[in-house]
Scaffold this active site. Structure first.
Site, PDB file in Angstrom:
ATOM      1  N   GLY A 219       0.815  -1.211   0.000  1.00 62.91           N
ATOM      2  CA  GLY A 219       0.000   0.000   0.000  1.00 62.91           C
ATOM      3  C   GLY A 219       0.844   1.254   0.000  1.00 62.91           C
ATOM      4  O   GLY A 219       2.076   1.211  -0.037  1.00 62.91           O
ATOM      5  N   GLU A 242      -0.805  -1.751  -6.865  1.00 62.63           N
ATOM      6  CA  GLU A 242      -1.494  -0.518  -7.257  1.00 62.63           C
ATOM      7  C   GLU A 242      -0.459   0.603  -7.361  1.00 62.63           C
ATOM      8  O   GLU A 242      -0.285   1.217  -8.394  1.00 62.63           O
ATOM      9  CB  GLU A 242      -2.537  -0.205  -6.193  1.00 62.63           C
ATOM     10  CG  GLU A 242      -3.205   1.139  -6.295  1.00 62.63           C
ATOM     11  CD  GLU A 242      -4.127   1.341  -5.088  1.00 62.63           C
ATOM     12  OE1 GLU A 242      -4.919   0.434  -4.786  1.00 62.63           O
ATOM     13  OE2 GLU A 242      -4.026   2.404  -4.442  1.00 62.63           O
ATOM     14  N   GLY A 340      -7.515   1.253  -3.126  1.00 59.67           N
ATOM     15  CA  GLY A 340      -7.601  -0.132  -3.589  1.00 59.67           C
ATOM     16  C   GLY A 340      -7.509  -1.141  -2.463  1.00 59.67           C
ATOM     17  O   GLY A 340      -7.263  -2.318  -2.725  1.00 59.67           O
ATOM     18  N   LYS A 365      -0.820   9.121  18.662  1.00 65.52           N
ATOM     19  CA  LYS A 365      -0.578  10.270  19.548  1.00 65.52           C
ATOM     20  C   LYS A 365       0.399   9.916  20.671  1.00 65.52           C
ATOM     21  O   LYS A 365       0.064  10.039  21.860  1.00 65.52           O
ATOM     22  CB  LYS A 365      -1.901  10.803  20.113  1.00 65.52           C
ATOM     23  CG  LYS A 365      -2.801  11.381  19.027  1.00 65.52           C
ATOM     24  CD  LYS A 365      -3.958  12.142  19.608  1.00 65.52           C
ATOM     25  CE  LYS A 365      -4.748  12.827  18.506  1.00 65.52           C
ATOM     26  NZ  LYS A 365      -5.962  13.441  18.932  1.00 65.52           N
TER      27      LYS A 365
END
Lengths: 435, 112
Positions: A219, A242, A340, A365
């Site tokens: 990704g 992708e 995707g 955080k």
């Protein structure tokens, strides 16, 4: 009959002339990310700013600074209706206050959604220089751009010598182009935050799930790129992805990625969009091992499943105790997009020996907030439904949710939460009658 | 939405209160537009009682700002509540407008 060279000369013009015939109310789609054409976008913005042009509808996916500083600039937002098919740093603020509208989608459907629903007047995009046979290359952005370029009323291309010439189904003939401008500038570069302490553990856990000979989808973002660095001892990996990114280049150069054991496009590194550094763009240029295809192909779950041992690696923002994953919203606002993710989650699981992996840091955080929550908050979006989730990985471990009951998956998910939050999650799981 | 108009010298002050959203934006647009069309392009929008502004309201303010400036006027904003200021900041509109703390400062800005 015109030769490609003479046709090129006939269509060559200035950015100002190229956009001069665009009418009020036009729907415009521009090239994605590094293929945003800066000179054309600026010429369009200048026309809007001068009062010549208004009521434009502009469609972006992951808009970057070339469009955010021109056509999506706040000072002309009264004349430009903006749509983001994936929200980026450049469009997040505008989306938050309703000056830019997110369009929910699965990435593999975007070419069809745009072709069937937008009635596109103009496409502006960046291409590599024309070859002697009259072909440009879509370079870093095949995605939906190659589809909309062929169904719009007017196609204007910006030729940039830095845009890599890429093979696959990435070529565009000059006869399909209405106007050409030349403008060479550095392509946008994408950089991610530096490594975090948890990366070492997450990278090792994910790497252990990847067999030799696997085909990878990684990704977009910091974590997937860090994971790639833990794969240096693997053998004969392949790429069907992708987003093509810099970490993959390193693995190709080291001989880790060869593509030899892919069932589809053996020996080729397949992608639909490239986001990286100038070094990466140079590596891609005229490289016969690099092939790009429309996203309707690369992200089609059935095509993804065509490679054995397909491993998809993506990140999420949070998961609840039911196993529902949110990868796109934060505090009730659209933070990024579905992209995707679900295309690859489903495609990889359906591949023989395939795995879909969703990796995330257990906290946010500075450790104050758990990313494992009892329930997703109000306004949170489910990117990957619980029925689709396969492997989840944090720095505390790996769980496989396929076939697990609501009780078992709640216990599994708690096991990879940060230890500090496990007791409160257990109490909430009891309150939810999951245990 | 509430609109109240007053005049100080050649400056028109429009007090905008309540919610400026998709339902009320057209009314605000009509009012500001009528001022500019009649040659009153020096406008102060007092937002002291404005509780909410949507993208429709932002677009109206921006379009009218451009009209006013074309006529050598301006639209100055004053008395913005923190939640309204936050919307302007997020939208990138803070740099587009002259925003001051109170009404008298906004009016005085036209003679500076």
């Amino acid at each position: 009959m015109l030769t490609p060279k003479s046709e090129y000369r006939r269509k060559l013009t200035t950015p100002e002339r190229a956009v001069s015939s665009i009418q009020n109310g036009s729907t415009i789609v521009h090239g994605l990310a590094a293929a945003e054409p800066p000179a054309l976008l600026q010429a369009l913005a200048d026309r809007v700013r001068s009062g010549e042009l208004c009521d434009l509808k502009v469609h972006s996916l992951l808009p970057t600074e070339n469009v955010s500083k021109s056509l999506l600039s706040p000072d002309i937002s009264d004349c430009v209706q903006a749509f983001s098919w994936f929200v980026s740093k450049s469009s997040r603020s505008a989306v938050k206050v309703g000056l830019n509208y997110y369009v929910p989608n699965h990435f593999h459907q975007v070419p069809r959604l745009m072709r069937e629903n937008l009635n596109i007047d103009v496409v502006v995009t960046m291409v590599s220089p024309m070859d002697k046979s009259g072909f440009f290359s879509f370079g870093t952005a095949n995605d939906y751009t190659s589809t909309v370029a062929r169904c719009c009323r007017r196609l204007i291309v910006e030729v940039n010598k830095n845009q890599p010439r890429v093979f696959g189904d990435s070529l565009l003939h000059i006869s399909d182009v209405d106007a050409i401008v030349e403008h060479t500038s550095p392509l946008i570069e994408f950089k991610w935050p530096g490594p975090r302490a948890e990366d070492e553990a997450i990278g090792s856990l994910v790497a252990n799930l990847v067999p030799d000979g696997a085909t990878l989808q990684l990704g977009f973002g910091a974590l997937p790129n860090m994971i790639a660095r833990k794969l240096v001892d693997h053998k004969d990996l392949g790429v069907h992805t992708e987003v093509f990114g810099p970490a993959m280049v390193e693995l190709i150069k080291k001989g880790v990625i060869t593509g030899r054991r892919k069932n589809l496009h053996t020996g080729k590194h397949v992608f639909t969009v490239a986001e990286g550094t100038s070094r990466m763009y140079r590596f891609m240029h005229d490289n016969p091992s690099m092939e790009s295809y429309p996203v309707s192909y690369t992200n089609d779950p059935a095509v993804i499943a065509g490679n054995d041992n397909m491993i998809s690696i993506n990140s999420i923002i949070q998961v609840d105790l039911l196993g529902q994953c949110n990868a796109e919203s934060l505090g009730g606002s659209q933070y990024s997009g579905t992209g995707g993710q679900l295309d690859y989650v489903r495609g990889a699981y359906n591949s023989r020996g395939g795995k879909s992996i969703l990796a995330f840091y257990s906290t946010a955080k500075n450790g104050q907030v758990s990313r494992v929550v009892p329930r997703l908050g109000s306004g949170a979006v489910i990117t990957t439904p619980r029925m689709d989730v396969h492997y989840l990985v944090t720095e505390y471990g790996v769980v496989n949710l396929k076939g697990r009951s609501t009780r078992d998956r709640a216990l599994d998910i708690m096991r990879i939460a940060h230890p500090r939050f496990r007791e409160s999650l257990l109490r909430e799981a009891e309150n939810m009658y999951l245990l | 939405m509430d609109l109240a108009e007053k005049q100080t010298g050649d400056v028109n002050v429009l007090c905008v209160g309540g919610r400026l959203d998709a339902y009320s934006a057209a009314e605000a647009e009509k009012k500001i537009d009528s001022l500019i069309s009649t040659g009153n392009a020096k406008i102060v929008l007092n937002l002291d009682n404005l509780e909410y502004i949507s993208s429709s309201g932002l677009r109206v303010f921006l379009a009218q700002l451009k009209k006013a400036r074309k006529q050598q006027g301006d639209i100055k904003l004053c008395c913005m509540k923190p939640n309204i200021k936050e919307v302007f900041d997020i939208a990138g509109f803070t740099q587009l407008f002259n925003i001051v703390g109170d009404e008298s400062e906004a009016i005085a800005g036209f003679s500076a």
